[in-house]
Each structure stands twice: as C-alpha cells, then as structure tokens.
Write a protein that holds these residues in place. Structure first.
Motif, PDB file in Angstrom:
ATOM      1  N   ILE A   3      53.386  56.350 -21.346  1.00  0.00           N
ATOM      2  CA  ILE A   3      54.524  55.951 -20.976  1.00  0.00           C
ATOM      3  C   ILE A   3      55.174  54.722 -21.708  1.00  0.00           C
ATOM      4  O   ILE A   3      54.326  53.887 -21.855  1.00  0.00           O
ATOM      5  N   THR A   4      56.368  54.940 -22.095  1.00  0.00           N
ATOM      6  CA  THR A   4      56.984  53.729 -23.022  1.00  0.00           C
ATOM      7  C   THR A   4      58.132  52.998 -22.525  1.00  0.00           C
ATOM      8  O   THR A   4      58.935  53.957 -21.939  1.00  0.00           O
ATOM      9  N   ALA A   5      58.144  51.672 -22.552  1.00  0.00           N
ATOM     10  CA  ALA A   5      59.415  51.161 -22.182  1.00  0.00           C
ATOM     11  C   ALA A   5      60.071  50.988 -23.661  1.00  0.00           C
ATOM     12  O   ALA A   5      59.807  50.073 -24.779  1.00  0.00           O
ATOM     13  N   ASP A   6      61.163  51.725 -23.927  1.00  0.00           N
ATOM     14  CA  ASP A   6      61.895  51.744 -25.357  1.00  0.00           C
ATOM     15  C   ASP A   6      62.263  50.215 -25.683  1.00  0.00           C
ATOM     16  O   ASP A   6      62.946  49.604 -25.053  1.00  0.00           O
ATOM     17  N   SER A   7      61.926  49.928 -27.009  1.00  0.00           N
ATOM     18  CA  SER A   7      62.229  48.830 -27.469  1.00  0.00           C
ATOM     19  C   SER A   7      63.844  48.404 -27.587  1.00  0.00           C
ATOM     20  O   SER A   7      64.092  47.269 -27.737  1.00  0.00           O
ATOM     21  N   THR A   8      64.613  49.260 -27.834  1.00  0.00           N
ATOM     22  CA  THR A   8      66.046  49.251 -28.037  1.00  0.00           C
ATOM     23  C   THR A   8      66.879  49.420 -26.680  1.00  0.00           C
ATOM     24  O   THR A   8      67.655  48.406 -26.555  1.00  0.00           O
ATOM     25  N   THR A   9      66.553  50.188 -25.843  1.00  0.00           N
ATOM     26  CA  THR A   9      67.219  50.179 -24.579  1.00  0.00           C
ATOM     27  C   THR A   9      66.477  49.758 -23.244  1.00  0.00           C
ATOM     28  O   THR A   9      67.139  49.362 -22.424  1.00  0.00           O
ATOM     29  N   GLY A  10      65.340  49.559 -23.524  1.00  0.00           N
ATOM     30  CA  GLY A  10      64.584  49.186 -22.322  1.00  0.00           C
ATOM     31  C   GLY A  10      64.048  50.056 -21.171  1.00  0.00           C
ATOM     32  O   GLY A  10      63.431  49.882 -20.125  1.00  0.00           O
ATOM     33  N   VAL A  42      62.323  53.107 -19.517  1.00  0.00           N
ATOM     34  CA  VAL A  42      60.893  53.295 -19.488  1.00  0.00           C
ATOM     35  C   VAL A  42      61.067  55.204 -19.256  1.00  0.00           C
ATOM     36  O   VAL A  42      61.561  55.491 -18.234  1.00  0.00           O
ATOM     37  N   ILE A  43      60.343  55.684 -20.328  1.00  0.00           N
ATOM     38  CA  ILE A  43      60.112  57.091 -20.510  1.00  0.00           C
ATOM     39  C   ILE A  43      58.797  57.443 -20.341  1.00  0.00           C
ATOM     40  O   ILE A  43      57.925  56.812 -20.808  1.00  0.00           O
ATOM     41  N   ILE A  44      58.670  58.857 -20.051  1.00  0.00           N
ATOM     42  CA  ILE A  44      57.467  59.398 -20.450  1.00  0.00           C
ATOM     43  C   ILE A  44      57.376  59.833 -22.122  1.00  0.00           C
ATOM     44  O   ILE A  44      58.309  60.549 -22.546  1.00  0.00           O
TER      45      ILE A  44
END
Length: 81
Positions: free
Chosen positions: A21-28, A30-32
C-alpha cells in the motif's frame, strides 16, 4: 529475496507474499500498489483478514504512511483475499 515487514503483525516475509500500500508522493492518495508503479511512502500487509482488520482498527496503516487512509481501502483489501 527482498523481505518486508507487515505493519500489523510485524512478521518478516518475502515482498511478494505481502500487499503493498503506497501513499502517492505527488497526490497524497493512498492506493494498493502491487506492481510498484507509484512512488511514495509504502507499507506492507499480510494476505489475511486479521492483519487487515488490525491495521485499520488502530490506524496502524495511516500512522506508518503518514497519510489519511480512506475507509474504502479496507473493502478493496478484503476483496484482494
């Protein structure tokens, strides 16, 4: 073999045995992130209901990612099983 730790049960497992699971560095958002396409702060969970429930119950996932985790993500993760 790259090992990662589940943020819920703290077991070390091979990276391929865990859900990323990642918190996108550009948009913030949280996605699988199964194929590691998105860059940002990441956390790993075991492929079992207990770890997923525990990660959301005490907001372990949100604390580790330093982001707010949408409640819909829990349903998505449970569907991954």
């Amino acid at each position: 073999m790259a090992e990662r730790r589940c943020v819920s049960c703290w077991q070390l497992k091979d990276r391929l045995e865990l859900i990323k699971i990642t918190a996108d560095s550009t948009t913030g958002n949280v996605i699988i992130n199964p194929n590691s396409v998105t860059f940002g702060r990441s956390a790993y969970l075991c492929y079992n209901k207990t770890c997923i429930e525990s990660a959301f119950k005490k907001n372990k996932l949100g604390k580790h990612l330093k982001a707010s985790v949408p409640s819909e993500l829990k349903g998505q993760l449970l569907n991954e099983l």
